[in-house]
Design a protein around this motif. Structure first.
Motif, PDB file in Angstrom:
ATOM      1  N   UNK A 105      19.995   3.304   6.157  1.00 27.74           N
ATOM      2  CA  UNK A 105      19.391   2.158   6.851  1.00 27.74           C
ATOM      3  C   UNK A 105      19.872   0.864   6.191  1.00 27.74           C
ATOM      4  N   UNK A 106      19.920  -0.189   6.989  1.00 29.30           N
ATOM      5  CA  UNK A 106      20.293  -1.507   6.490  1.00 29.30           C
ATOM      6  C   UNK A 106      19.051  -2.407   6.514  1.00 29.30           C
ATOM      7  N   UNK A 128       0.857  -1.188   0.000  1.00 32.93           N
ATOM      8  CA  UNK A 128       0.000   0.000   0.000  1.00 32.93           C
ATOM      9  C   UNK A 128       0.900   1.247   0.000  1.00 32.93           C
ATOM     10  N   UNK A 129       0.369   2.402  -0.446  1.00 34.74           N
ATOM     11  CA  UNK A 129       1.184   3.625  -0.535  1.00 34.74           C
ATOM     12  C   UNK A 129       1.908   4.002   0.770  1.00 34.74           C
ATOM     13  N   UNK A 130       1.299   3.877   1.975  1.00 27.39           N
ATOM     14  CA  UNK A 130       2.043   4.280   3.181  1.00 27.39           C
ATOM     15  C   UNK A 130       3.313   3.452   3.393  1.00 27.39           C
ATOM     16  N   UNK A 131       3.269   2.162   3.051  1.00 29.31           N
ATOM     17  CA  UNK A 131       4.450   1.300   3.223  1.00 29.31           C
ATOM     18  C   UNK A 131       5.485   1.650   2.149  1.00 29.31           C
ATOM     19  N   UNK A 132       5.014   1.898   0.928  1.00 27.23           N
ATOM     20  CA  UNK A 132       5.935   2.304  -0.155  1.00 27.23           C
ATOM     21  C   UNK A 132       6.648   3.597   0.242  1.00 27.23           C
ATOM     22  N   UNK A 133       5.875   4.515   0.816  1.00 24.14           N
ATOM     23  CA  UNK A 133       6.470   5.806   1.223  1.00 24.14           C
ATOM     24  C   UNK A 133       7.521   5.593   2.307  1.00 24.14           C
ATOM     25  N   UNK A 134       7.150   4.823   3.350  1.00 27.01           N
ATOM     26  CA  UNK A 134       8.063   4.615   4.483  1.00 27.01           C
ATOM     27  C   UNK A 134       9.346   3.929   4.029  1.00 27.01           C
ATOM     28  N   UNK A 135       9.214   2.820   3.294  1.00 24.16           N
ATOM     29  CA  UNK A 135      10.407   2.069   2.875  1.00 24.16           C
ATOM     30  C   UNK A 135      11.228   2.915   1.896  1.00 24.16           C
ATOM     31  N   UNK A 136      10.549   3.652   1.035  1.00 28.59           N
ATOM     32  CA  UNK A 136      11.251   4.540   0.096  1.00 28.59           C
ATOM     33  C   UNK A 136      12.119   5.545   0.833  1.00 28.59           C
TER      34      UNK A 136
END
Ligand code: AFP
Length: 333
Positions: A237-238, A215-223
């Motif tokens: 980050x590792x 979902x977009x919130x996870x894409x944003x966070x990981x991005x």
């Protein structure tokens, strides 16, 4: 140095009024079963325990021989202990009743006997996860309904990690305590008092092969994490992904980080990938007791009202500030 065994630790907890004799003895039975599982896991190919059992579990996943063995060990060890009203296992569809000729007690035990079992054949760490609930008052044999209590009602939770050493991590609601199996003595020794999840972290764990389904919130966070020093987080980050939740959570408990198996398009119809009652809830209790946080991305895991024994949920857990950030991104979206 004075070596404190699990038994001594639990007796001291009981004397301090933090646990009851029944719960203490129940945990000791679980720990005995964990030792037997550890022996089987460590023998590997020598004991002929690797490979498929030729059956599927309730989730429709192929069972490994060790899944079946670990499940049998836990069921048999706990059936006669006298502290349980019933059990539930990832490997068993229905509630497992205590045979009529054994005494019964007031607790319900739930477990994932061998988590990360796809790692067995490649000799990578696996684990056992368990959760203890009180059996609600009432007559007759416990039903699925008796088990459907929010995670905040757990009276104990823990996991065993079968890694280079076997460790048992436990909470009875007064911090998180770690024990290491002394194989020669056959005892769990208290090695990690009051484990805490560091708040600051530079590590994250997620199966990145699912990125296109997130979902977009996870894409944003990981991005943002992947952008490193030049991104909004201003630091590199590792990433780590063992694909045994126990091993990934244990790393986070030891040196911080965030673990995510979020809702994505692949697992949306099932509600998530990981199981609420014997994976997410006990891990959430351990992580919260260690000062971390655990949500579905939208709400606190331990506040969820379960609807099914084998229910699946999205999981975001670890260092509190990171979990709060991911949850905020979901709630904003
Ligand atoms: P198995 O017990 O079937 O190997 O599943 C392990 C697990 O439930 C959890 O321990 C891992 O974090 C997660 O699944 C790994 O899932 P992926 O294979 O999709 O990465």
């Amino acid at each position: 140095m004075r070596r404190v065994t699990l038994t001594q630790f639990l007796i001291e907890q009981q004397r301090a009024g933090r646990t009851t004799p029944e719960l203490r003895l129940l945990i000791e039975v679980v720990a005995r079963a964990v030792k037997a599982i550890s022996v089987n896991v460590s023998k590997g190919a020598l004991a002929g325990v690797l490979g498929e059992a030729g059956t599927d579990n309730v989730q429709g996943e192929a069972q490994k021989k060790l899944d079946v063995i670990a499940n049998e060990i836990l069921l048999q060890a706990n059936e006669w202990g006298g502290h349980l009203a019933a059990m539930a296992s990832e490997e068993v569809e229905e509630v497992h009743q205590i045979p009529f000729d054994y005494p019964k007690g007031g607790f319900l035990l739930l477990f994932d006997p061998l988590d990360g079992s796809s790692n067995i054949d490649v000799n990578i760490s696996v684990g056992t996860i368990f959760s203890v609930l009180r059996n609600p008052e009432g007559e007759g044999e416990p039903t699925e309904q008796n088990f459907l209590q929010p995670g905040r009602e757990q009276v104990a939770a823990g996991y065993a990690l079968y890694g280079p050493s076997t460790q048992l991590i436990l909470t009875v609601g007064d911090g998180v305590h770690g024990f290491t199996l002394d194989r020669e003595m056959g005892s769990f020794i208290y090695t990690h008092p009051f484990m805490t999840v560091p708040n600051e972290t530079q590590e994250f764990a997620i199966n990145a092969s699912n990125a296109r389904h997130w979902e977009p919130p996870v894409q944003r966070y990981v991005g943002e994490l992947q952008a490193g020093k030049t991104g909004p987080r201003g630091k590199d980050f590792n990433m780590r992904w063992v694909a045994s939740m126990v091993a990934d959570v244990h790393r986070i408990l030891t040196r911080g980080g965030i673990f995510m198996y979020p809702l994505d398009e692949k697992c949306r119809d099932q509600g998530g990938k990981l199981r609420l009652m014997y994976e997410a809830n006990p891990m959430a209790m351990i992580i919260e007791q260690a000062g971390g946080a655990a949500t579905t991305g939208r709400e606190r895991i331990m506040d969820l009202q379960p609807t099914k024994l084998h229910q699946r949920v999205p999981v975001v857990l670890g260092s509190a500030a990171e979990v709060e950030r991911v949850t905020k991104y979901h709630l904003e979206g």
